[in-house]
Design an enzyme around this catalytic site. Structure first.
Site, PDB file in Angstrom:
ATOM      1  CG  ASP A  85     -13.499 -21.677  11.569  1.00 59.78           C
ATOM      2  OD1 ASP A  85     -14.099 -21.335  10.530  1.00 59.78           O
ATOM      3  OD2 ASP A  85     -13.159 -22.855  11.795  1.00 59.78           O
TER       4      ASP A  85
ATOM      5  CE  LYS B 294     -13.737 -24.200   8.594  1.00 59.66           C
ATOM      6  NZ  LYS B 294     -14.095 -24.762   9.897  1.00 59.66           N
TER       7      LYS B 294
ATOM      8  CB  CYS C 210     -10.577 -25.013  11.428  1.00 61.63           C
ATOM      9  SG  CYS C 210     -12.036 -25.934  11.994  1.00 61.63           S
TER      10      CYS C 210
END
Length: 185
Positions: free
Chosen positions: A9, A81, A114
C-alpha cells in the site's frame, strides 16, 4: 533460497492530510532501496494496492496509484485488496507457493494496519518473515477516528513502535533496511 519482497500500500493517497501526523518520513525511500536491491538480484517482488470501499477514502482514484519511487515495473505482479490483509481476497499466497517462496520481506503502509495484518498472516501461513521496520510508517489518525473512551491519544512513533514490538519475535524478525540489505534478498 531468496525471499520475495512484498511492498504494501505505498500509494499516493497516504500523502493526504486526512490521516493526521505521521512518523518515519524516510519509509518510502527505504522501501525504494529494498525494491532496487530485489530488482538487481532478479528476485520475486509483489506489489500490494489497497482499493478502499469506504466512501470519501483517499485510497481511490488517483490516491490508489502507487508512489512513483516504488511503482511496479514490467511483469511485477500487483495484488489488489480492500481489507487489511494482502492474503484475503487475492492470490498472493498461491503466487508465493507456486513460485516456491518460503520467506518474505515486508514493508509499507501502515504499520499497525495492513503491514501488521499481512505480517501476522504470512507467519501463520508458514512463511519466514523479515519486517523492514524503517520502511514502514504509522499515522496518528484524525478527529473522525478518535480514540476509545478513556484512552489517551498516542503519537505516530509510539503507535509504530508498539506495532513492531508486537510482531518482532513471534511473527517476524523486525530489522532495519540496512540489515536486510546486508543479509540480501
Amino acid at each position: 533460497m531468496a525471499s520475495a519482497l512484498i511492498l504494501i500500500d505505498i500509494q499516493r493517497g497516504f500523502d493526504s492530510p486526512v490521516w493526521g501526523a505521521r512518523n518515519n518520513p524516510e519509509a518510502e525511500d527505504n522501501a525504494a532501496r529494498l525494491l532496487a536491491a530485489w530488482r538487481k538480484a532478479s528476485v520475486p517482488i509483489c506489489h500490494v494496492r489497497h482499493l478502499s470501499t469506504t466512501p470519501g477514502s483517499p485510497l481511490v482514484g488517483q490516491g490508489a496509484e502507487f508512489m512513483a519511487k516504488v511503482a511496479p515495473e514490467r511483469d511485477e505482479p500487483v495484488f489488489e485488496k480492500s481489507v487489511n490483509s494482502a492474503f484475503i481476497g487475492t492470490d498472493l499466497e498461491q503466487h508465493l507457493t507456486h513460485s516456491s517462496i518460503g520467506d518474505v520481506v515486508i514493508c509499507g503502509l501502515t504499520t499497525p494496519h495492513c503491514v501488521s495484518t499481512t505480517t501476522r498472516m504470512a507467519a501463520n501461513l508458514g512463511f519466514g518473515v523479515r519486517l523492514a521496520h524503517d520502511a514502514c510508517a504509522s499515522f496518528a489518525g484524525n478527529s473522525d477516528t478518535g480514540w476509545a473512551e478513556g484512552m489517551a491519544a498516542l503519537s505516530p512513533q509510539v503507535i509504530h513502535d508498539t506495532a513492531i514490538s508486537h510482531l518482532h519475535g513471534e511473527f517476524a524478525r523486525a530489522m532495519t533496511t540496512d540489515a536486510i540489505l546486508l543479509e540480501g534478498p
